[in-house]
Design a protein around this motif. Structure first.
Motif, mmCIF file in Angstrom:
data_model
loop_
_atom_site.group_PDB
_atom_site.id
_atom_site.type_symbol
_atom_site.label_atom_id
_atom_site.label_comp_id
_atom_site.label_asym_id
_atom_site.label_seq_id
_atom_site.Cartn_x
_atom_site.Cartn_y
_atom_site.Cartn_z
ATOM 1 N N GLY A 45 -23.266 88.454 -61.417
ATOM 2 C CA GLY A 45 -22.930 87.076 -61.046
ATOM 3 C C GLY A 45 -23.232 86.767 -59.593
ATOM 4 N N PRO A 46 -22.745 87.587 -58.653
ATOM 5 C CA PRO A 46 -23.074 87.341 -57.248
ATOM 6 C C PRO A 46 -24.574 87.357 -56.955
ATOM 7 N N TYR A 47 -25.336 88.222 -57.658
ATOM 8 C CA TYR A 47 -26.785 88.226 -57.455
ATOM 9 C C TYR A 47 -27.399 86.932 -57.973
ATOM 10 N N CYS A 48 -26.947 86.472 -59.141
ATOM 11 C CA CYS A 48 -27.408 85.186 -59.658
ATOM 12 C C CYS A 48 -27.094 84.073 -58.668
ATOM 13 N N GLY A 49 -25.866 84.058 -58.141
ATOM 14 C CA GLY A 49 -25.481 83.048 -57.150
ATOM 15 C C GLY A 49 -26.305 83.143 -55.882
#
Length: 385
Positions: free
Chosen positions: A19-23
């Motif tokens: 999730g943080p990488y996507c963000g």
């Protein structure tokens, strides 16, 4: 210069890796990303990793996954915390979460609930196994997802044992990057057709998709153990990669070594042990860097095997701005990974380091129209921090 996703608002409830990488990808492209942090410090990334306050501050500075994002702390178990969430959700374009299936519904913040107040929202759930199927409720991490997807059939040592890679395939590629692609597709669909939608992004699905050619390769000619597609140890104990799949590139490679006698051996599998032995002996004659210089003008596929620090100093990757030096007010010069998407008219940009949890709570609530008294009441109630 305007950025590609400038004006797009993202509400990010994710915590670890995908999730943080996507963000990060969306933020690098200009989206306004607001991270919704847990009230319980143990549930935040620094708590999961067991970092002290000092190490957590350093982690935020060096961790690119936190950049270009604002942070608010909300207690989504409280009515008042959920009310803040819904006010944010009402004007957001994208919601990103990675809880197990059913959690956001139990909290009362699932897609169907959000859709009532924002029918055009793109709501993306990243999970290990997806929202349905026999494994949907199982816990897991990258290792488990790549196991289920069959990736270990393609990543084994010489004795056939699975080799555990870093968490690149499921977390980062099959999860984070896959989710960013899904979200961008949903945003395009919304712009064309005027509809929001729910995105069910399973990391295992992403890995299976990445492996789409493996069944064919394993029934024909796998890329494992091929002398012309392999790595060889050099005189200085380092490694060098050779990837001459096309016959004409293999010919260039052999001619560069003054070994035209090896050309007919490329597809002769019975000769592979002999060919591998010859190449191992040849590559022991020079250092890794000498081989790289040697092959640069030979029109053959050959490259040094770098470790992470060496890659960060590589002149090509520096020229491509895939490693960039940033100035941090406390820690000085910091090197972070750059932005891989090179858009000529709407380039991405690193605008800020990772925020501390709750750093923007006050500003975000003010922008939502909360008064000073209301913000104080929310803090006193424990709904925000």
């Amino acid at each position: 210069m305007v950025m590609a996703l400038e004006g797009i608002k993202v509400l990010d409830l994710s915590r670890l890796a995908p999730g943080p990488y996507c963000g990060m990808i969306l933020g690098d492209l200009g989206a306004e990303v607001v991270r919704v942090e847990a009230m319980d410090k143990r549930a935040r990334v620094e708590g999961v990793l067991g970092l002290s306050d000092e190490l957590a501050e350093m982690f935020r500075a060096f961790n690119p996954q936190g950049r270009n994002k604002k942070s608010i702390i909300l207690d989504l178990h409280k009515d008042e915390g959920r009310e803040v969430f819904f006010r944010l959700a009402e004007e957001t374009d994208v919601i990103l979460e990675e809880f197990r299936p059913g959690v956001v519904e139990r909290l009362g913040i699932g897609y169907e609930k959000v859709k009532e107040i924002n029918p055009q929202v793109v709501y993306c759930s990243i999970t290990g196994y997806g929202q349905n199927g026999p494994y949907a409720g199982l816990p897991g991490h990258d290792l488990n997802y790549i196991s289920t997807a069959g990736l270990f059939s393609a990543v084994k040592d010489d004795e056939g044992r699975p080799v555990i890679p870093s968490n690149l395939m499921a977390d980062m590629a099959g999860g984070g990057m896959h989710a960013a692609l899904c979200i961008l597709a949903a945003l395009v669909a919304r712009s064309l057709h005027g509809v929001g939608q729910y995105v069910d992004c399973a990391m295992t699905d992403g890995v299976v998709s990445l492996m789409h050619l493996e069944p064919l390769l394993q029934r024909t000619e796998s890329l494992s153990g091929l002398p012309y597609y392999n790595v060889y140890e050099t005189r200085d104990g380092k490694w060098f990669s050779v990837g001459n799949v096309e016959p004409w590139l293999w010919e260039n490679f052999c001619r560069a070594l003054d070994r035209e006698d090896l050309i007919p051996m490329q597809r002769d599998t019975e000769k592979y042990p002999e060919l591998s032995s010859i190449l191992r002996e040849i590559f022991k004659r020079k250092t890794r860097e000498e081989w790289f210089e040697f092959f640069k003008d030979k029109d053959a596929c050959a490259a040094p095997v770098y470790d992470i620090d060496e890659a960060g100093r590589d002149p090509h990757l520096r020229a491509r701005e895939m490693f960039v030096d940033l100035e941090h007010e406390k820690f000085g010069k910091i090197t972070q990974v750059g932005i891989s998407m090179k858009l000529s008219g709407t380039p991405g940009r690193i605008r800020s380091f990772g925020a501390s949890p709750g750093q923007h709570t006050e500003d975000i609530l003010s922008d939502l129209g909360y008064s000073r008294e209301e913000i104080d009441a929310l803090r006193d109630n424990g709904a925000v921090a």
